[in-house]
Design an enzyme around this catalytic site. Structure first.
Site, PDB file in Angstrom:
ATOM      1  N   ASP A 124       1.063  -1.443  -0.268  1.00  0.00           N
ATOM      2  CA  ASP A 124       0.252  -0.587  -0.195  1.00  0.00           C
ATOM      3  C   ASP A 124       0.960   1.215   0.102  1.00  0.00           C
ATOM      4  O   ASP A 124       1.767   1.382  -0.967  1.00  0.00           O
ATOM      5  CB  ASP A 124      -0.782  -0.257   0.739  1.00  0.00           C
ATOM      6  CG  ASP A 124      -2.259   1.120   1.611  1.00  0.00           C
ATOM      7  OD1 ASP A 124      -2.894   1.156   0.272  1.00  0.00           O
ATOM      8  OD2 ASP A 124      -1.974   2.348   1.658  1.00  0.00           O
ATOM      9  N   TRP A 125       0.518   2.661   0.592  1.00  0.00           N
ATOM     10  CA  TRP A 125       1.847   3.463   1.354  1.00  0.00           C
ATOM     11  C   TRP A 125       2.804   3.276   1.602  1.00  0.00           C
ATOM     12  O   TRP A 125       4.086   3.964   0.994  1.00  0.00           O
ATOM     13  CB  TRP A 125       0.818   4.367   1.558  1.00  0.00           C
ATOM     14  CG  TRP A 125      -0.030   5.505   1.417  1.00  0.00           C
ATOM     15  CD1 TRP A 125      -1.267   5.473   1.180  1.00  0.00           C
ATOM     16  CD2 TRP A 125       0.182   6.788   0.294  1.00  0.00           C
ATOM     17  NE1 TRP A 125      -2.126   6.712   0.322  1.00  0.00           N
ATOM     18  CE2 TRP A 125      -1.267   7.383  -0.188  1.00  0.00           C
ATOM     19  CE3 TRP A 125       1.598   7.147   0.537  1.00  0.00           C
ATOM     20  CZ2 TRP A 125      -0.790   8.792  -0.959  1.00  0.00           C
ATOM     21  CZ3 TRP A 125       1.698   8.718  -0.174  1.00  0.00           C
ATOM     22  CH2 TRP A 125       0.488   8.885  -1.077  1.00  0.00           C
ATOM     23  N   TRP A 164     -13.200   2.505  -1.505  1.00  0.00           N
ATOM     24  CA  TRP A 164     -12.618   2.777  -0.479  1.00  0.00           C
ATOM     25  C   TRP A 164     -11.859   4.254  -0.084  1.00  0.00           C
ATOM     26  O   TRP A 164     -12.257   3.922   1.269  1.00  0.00           O
ATOM     27  CB  TRP A 164     -10.761   1.996  -1.144  1.00  0.00           C
ATOM     28  CG  TRP A 164      -9.445   2.200  -0.285  1.00  0.00           C
ATOM     29  CD1 TRP A 164      -9.270   3.658  -0.087  1.00  0.00           C
ATOM     30  CD2 TRP A 164      -8.265   1.667   0.995  1.00  0.00           C
ATOM     31  NE1 TRP A 164      -7.729   3.462   0.703  1.00  0.00           N
ATOM     32  CE2 TRP A 164      -7.769   1.934   1.058  1.00  0.00           C
ATOM     33  CE3 TRP A 164      -9.236   0.573   1.097  1.00  0.00           C
ATOM     34  CZ2 TRP A 164      -6.888   1.890   1.822  1.00  0.00           C
ATOM     35  CZ3 TRP A 164      -8.275  -0.771   1.792  1.00  0.00           C
ATOM     36  CH2 TRP A 164      -6.908   0.377   2.407  1.00  0.00           C
ATOM     37  N   ASP A 249      -7.821  -9.013  -3.950  1.00  0.00           N
ATOM     38  CA  ASP A 249      -7.696  -7.487  -3.884  1.00  0.00           C
ATOM     39  C   ASP A 249      -8.022  -6.959  -4.326  1.00  0.00           C
ATOM     40  O   ASP A 249      -7.323  -7.155  -5.491  1.00  0.00           O
ATOM     41  CB  ASP A 249      -6.668  -7.038  -3.128  1.00  0.00           C
ATOM     42  CG  ASP A 249      -6.171  -5.884  -3.274  1.00  0.00           C
ATOM     43  OD1 ASP A 249      -7.517  -4.648  -3.453  1.00  0.00           O
ATOM     44  OD2 ASP A 249      -5.094  -4.952  -2.645  1.00  0.00           O
ATOM     45  N   HIS A 278      -5.978  -6.745   0.814  1.00  0.00           N
ATOM     46  CA  HIS A 278      -5.709  -5.517   0.082  1.00  0.00           C
ATOM     47  C   HIS A 278      -4.470  -5.961   1.565  1.00  0.00           C
ATOM     48  O   HIS A 278      -3.352  -5.304   1.060  1.00  0.00           O
ATOM     49  CB  HIS A 278      -5.990  -4.453   0.460  1.00  0.00           C
ATOM     50  CG  HIS A 278      -4.994  -3.558   0.812  1.00  0.00           C
ATOM     51  ND1 HIS A 278      -5.419  -3.133  -0.441  1.00  0.00           N
ATOM     52  CD2 HIS A 278      -4.907  -2.087   1.554  1.00  0.00           C
ATOM     53  CE1 HIS A 278      -4.103  -1.553  -0.607  1.00  0.00           C
ATOM     54  NE2 HIS A 278      -3.929  -1.702   0.568  1.00  0.00           N
TER      55      HIS A 278
END
Length: 297
Positions: A124-125, A164, A249, A278
């Site tokens: 993710d980030w 999201w 995901d 995810h």
């Protein structure tokens, strides 16, 4: 001086499967008055370092299943909480939370701790930021473990992301335990509480609220830095890579990860994790063990 909040320590007492001691860094250049938190497990004197970068809206708790596996190799394991997340201080203005604010913090933390021979672990980030770090200091990075992430080079408009984003941005009161259970349905109540623990009320959630907006409308610096990462990974990367994909995901799953596999020089066929969504790290023990086997560690 940036206005920040600090989550009371009582919020972190007796969290399930999180026995790790806190470590703090203060007064990094440009971050005066902001205290950052990181986990520092394993052998502090080891030449081998695993750097575990979380994403939105999680914190180092996300890596609780992977940290012991990596530490058992005799390596040093560092898992920072991004500013605004976990046990790190929480700047209260969304305007504070820019791509460069978070990226530069990670670069400074790596230099402050003098981390070398890094196995970079991202999702993710953690990847949107983390995949842009080695181009700035390539001599420090040795391996990559990548899970459900990418590079942010243009506004994201896919329906799964918009859902999201809406789930985070729209509610007047964001119930992060409920949010996490939606996107990681294997979580029990104690684990869901732990993910929400850093955020006693809405005033602590500026970073959480800002991240999806940055994906929907990335700033120019983000686009330029992320675009510069493409030739680094496709032509200059000399390290070894392991990829794991949470197959459920819909946002950063097989399609995005297939693109990343093609982009990263020498990236092998990914490990498919059929039941993972995810948050692949919820199946982290199996992923970490497979990565270590791949690297012969």
């Amino acid at each position: 001086m940036t206005q920040v909040l600090r989550t009371p320590e009582t919020r972190f007492e007796n969290l399930k499967d999180y026995p790790f001691g806190p470590n703090y860094v203060s007064e990094l250049k440009g971050y005066e008055g902001i205290r950052g938190h990181y986990l520092d497990e394993g052998d502090a004197g080891s030449d081998e370092v695993f750097l575990l970068l979380h994403g939105e809206p999680t914190w180092s708790y996300l890596y609780r299943k992977m940290i012991p596996v990596f530490a058992e190799t005799g390596a040093r394991v560092i898992a920072p909480d991004l500013i605004g997340f976990g046990k790190s201080d929480k700047p209260v203005s969304e305007q504070t939370h820019t791509f460069e604010f978070h990226r530069n913090y990670l670069l400074q933390l790596i230099e402050h701790l003098n981390l070398n021979n890094i196995t970079l672990v991202v999702q993710d980030w953690g990847g949107l930021l983390g995949l842009t770090l080695p181009q700035a200091m390539p001599e420090r990075f040795k391996r990559l473990i990548i899970m459900n992430t990418g590079l942010l080079m243009e506004p994201v408009t896919q329906p799964a992301f918009l859902e999201w984003k809406s789930d985070i941005v729209d509610p007047e009161e964001l119930a992060l335990d409920t949010f996490m259970k939606k996107y990681a349905p294997t979580l029990d109540d104690e684990e869901a509480y732990a993910y929400a623990a850093p955020f006693p009320d809405e005033s602590y959630k500026a970073a959480v609220r800002k991240m999806p907006k940055m994906v929907a409308n990335p700033e120019q610096a983000c686009i330029e830095i992320s675009s510069a990462a493409v030739p680094f990974w496709s032509t200059q990367w000399q390290g070894h890579t392991f990829m794991a994909v949470g197959m459920k995901d819909k946002m950063l799953g097989p399609v995005v990860m297939n693109h990343m596999q093609q982009l990263i020089k020498g990236c092998p066929e990914p490990m498919q994790v059929p039941e993972a969504g995810h948050f692949v790290q919820e199946f982290g023990k199996e992923v970490a063990e497979a990565a270590l086997k791949h690297f012969n560690l």
